[in-house]
Design a protein around this motif. Sequence first.
Motif, short mmCIF file in Angstrom:
data_model
loop_
_atom_site.label_atom_id
_atom_site.label_comp_id
_atom_site.label_asym_id
_atom_site.label_seq_id
_atom_site.Cartn_x
_atom_site.Cartn_y
_atom_site.Cartn_z
N LEU A 1 1.16 -51.07 -60.25
CA LEU A 1 1.58 -52.24 -61.01
C LEU A 1 2.03 -51.82 -62.40
CD1 LEU A 1 1.66 -55.32 -60.51
CD2 LEU A 1 -0.53 -55.45 -61.71
N SER A 2 3.16 -52.34 -62.84
CA SER A 2 3.66 -52.00 -64.17
C SER A 2 4.24 -53.25 -64.80
CB SER A 2 4.74 -50.91 -64.09
OG SER A 2 5.86 -51.38 -63.36
N SER A 3 4.41 -53.19 -66.12
CA SER A 3 5.00 -54.35 -66.80
C SER A 3 5.99 -53.88 -67.86
CB SER A 3 3.89 -55.22 -67.40
OG SER A 3 4.43 -56.36 -67.99
N CYS A 4 5.47 -53.33 -68.99
CA CYS A 4 6.37 -52.99 -70.09
C CYS A 4 7.22 -51.76 -69.78
CB CYS A 4 5.56 -52.76 -71.36
SG CYS A 4 4.60 -51.22 -71.34
N ARG A 5 6.65 -50.81 -69.09
CA ARG A 5 7.29 -49.53 -68.73
C ARG A 5 7.66 -48.68 -69.95
NH1 ARG A 5 8.79 -49.76 -63.10
NH2 ARG A 5 10.13 -47.98 -63.43
N VAL A 6 7.10 -48.98 -71.10
CA VAL A 6 7.32 -48.14 -72.29
C VAL A 6 6.00 -47.69 -72.91
CG1 VAL A 6 9.60 -49.08 -72.86
CG2 VAL A 6 7.54 -50.18 -73.78
N GLY A 7 4.89 -47.92 -72.21
CA GLY A 7 3.63 -47.38 -72.70
C GLY A 7 2.88 -48.24 -73.69
N THR A 8 3.19 -49.54 -73.74
CA THR A 8 2.49 -50.38 -74.72
C THR A 8 1.52 -51.39 -74.11
OG1 THR A 8 4.31 -51.97 -74.72
CG2 THR A 8 4.35 -50.27 -76.43
N CYS A 9 1.62 -51.68 -72.81
CA CYS A 9 0.83 -52.81 -72.29
C CYS A 9 -0.43 -52.39 -71.54
CB CYS A 9 1.68 -53.70 -71.40
SG CYS A 9 2.03 -53.00 -69.76
N GLY A 10 -0.46 -51.18 -71.00
CA GLY A 10 -1.64 -50.70 -70.28
C GLY A 10 -1.71 -51.09 -68.82
N THR A 11 -0.72 -51.81 -68.31
CA THR A 11 -0.78 -52.30 -66.93
C THR A 11 -0.80 -51.15 -65.92
OG1 THR A 11 0.47 -54.24 -67.63
CG2 THR A 11 0.35 -53.84 -65.26
N CYS A 12 -0.11 -50.07 -66.19
CA CYS A 12 0.04 -49.00 -65.20
C CYS A 12 -1.05 -47.94 -65.33
CB CYS A 12 1.41 -48.35 -65.31
SG CYS A 12 1.61 -47.44 -66.86
N GLU A 13 -2.13 -48.25 -66.01
CA GLU A 13 -3.21 -47.28 -66.20
C GLU A 13 -3.70 -46.76 -64.85
OE1 GLU A 13 -6.28 -48.19 -69.17
OE2 GLU A 13 -7.73 -47.83 -67.58
N MET B 1 -4.33 -42.27 -67.33
CA MET B 1 -3.04 -42.09 -67.99
C MET B 1 -2.14 -43.28 -67.68
SD MET B 1 -1.20 -39.23 -65.52
CE MET B 1 0.44 -39.25 -66.30
N MET B 2 -1.18 -43.53 -68.56
CA MET B 2 -0.17 -44.56 -68.33
C MET B 2 1.01 -43.86 -67.66
SD MET B 2 -1.80 -47.06 -69.55
CE MET B 2 -3.36 -46.99 -70.41
N VAL B 3 1.16 -44.12 -66.36
CA VAL B 3 2.13 -43.33 -65.59
C VAL B 3 3.58 -43.73 -65.85
CG1 VAL B 3 0.54 -42.65 -63.76
CG2 VAL B 3 1.78 -44.84 -63.58
N CYS B 4 3.81 -44.81 -66.61
CA CYS B 4 5.20 -45.15 -66.93
C CYS B 4 5.80 -44.19 -67.94
CB CYS B 4 5.31 -46.59 -67.41
SG CYS B 4 4.48 -46.93 -68.98
N VAL B 5 4.96 -43.58 -68.79
CA VAL B 5 5.50 -42.70 -69.84
C VAL B 5 4.81 -41.35 -69.93
CG1 VAL B 5 6.41 -44.53 -71.35
CG2 VAL B 5 4.01 -43.86 -71.54
S1 FES Z 1 3.74 -50.44 -67.68
FE1 FES Z 1 3.02 -50.92 -69.68
S2 FES Z 1 1.91 -49.14 -70.22
FE2 FES Z 1 2.87 -48.59 -68.37
#
Ligand code: FES
Length: 321
Positions: A267-279, A305-309
């Motif tokens: 699960l992801s949301s911001c995809r820039v490392g700010t929201c924590g969803t992809c922890e 780790m936040m796998v989006c970034v």
């Molecule tokens: S999707 Fe937001 S921190 Fe990875």
Amino acid sequence: MSFFSDVERDLVVAARTPLADGVVALDLVSHNGRDLPVWTPGSHVDVLLAPGVERQYSLCGDLHDRSRWRIAVLREDAGRGGSVRLHDEVVEGQRLRVRGPRNHFAFEVTPGTRYRFLAGGIGITALRAMVATAEAAGADWTLEYAGRSRATMAFVAELTAAHPGRVTVHAADEGARLDVRALLAQPRSDTAVYVCGPTRLIDAVEETLADWPPAALHAERFEAREFGEPVWPDPFEVELALSGTTVVVEPGQSVLDAVAAEGVVVLSSCRVGTCGTCETPVLEGAVEHRDSVLTPAEQAEDVVMMVCVSRAAGPRLVLDL
Ligand code: FES
């Protein structure tokens, strides 16, 4: 106490209320009148505007009013379009798809601790419930609230009226700039600093607190940190322990995208490392953390780790996926 909910629900916009120039509050309620889940100070929700278009907003209403969640949206004409849509297109009675709440900026009152809150502009939304909680607990707290002018600063009249001795307003058009270095010059082991706002404010606080105990700083960034080239510039392997497969992450590709290509959805949301969803839990390997969520101490543990970034700092990682 932190909450991490990935539940999505359709909520109804019960009210739209202008809070300041360019800031509108949206009160969100359930469609059947049922109470909404409890949340904790520092929580945010994802507003799902369209497939792939999600934005994060701090919950800034009354913690004890289970009938509604409140978000406040700053109109950013030069942004990616999400806030403009919420300002221009969302009307009372409309449904919004909302995920969460999640909390990566948790706050709890500890006896004997002094709290110094620093808000820059719309960053006040993440701190408002903390201020209320600190006040209710009888804690020693102050709030420094910086913005361009009082007219643009949400909740400024309410906060200054309710807590005249504790809230200091730093409005640039009044010549009252926030001097972080002067405010936090003296390291103190009994003080926790909570900051939310633009990058320059958080960077200034981080720099100033360099000699403080590491646990003193609590920051939430709305903007992603800037990073240089990855420390491991080559492809690296990611073993997915639960799935029993190994994927290769190419330079320029995110771990999130590489595992998705193998059919493993994170699960992801911001995809820039700010929201924590992809922890994602890390089982083995060194990580180069490139997120703006984890504290330096959390990053040093290499437990998640936040796998989006974030990327491998070596040839191989093992993730609990
Ligand atoms: S999707 Fe937001 S921190 Fe990875």
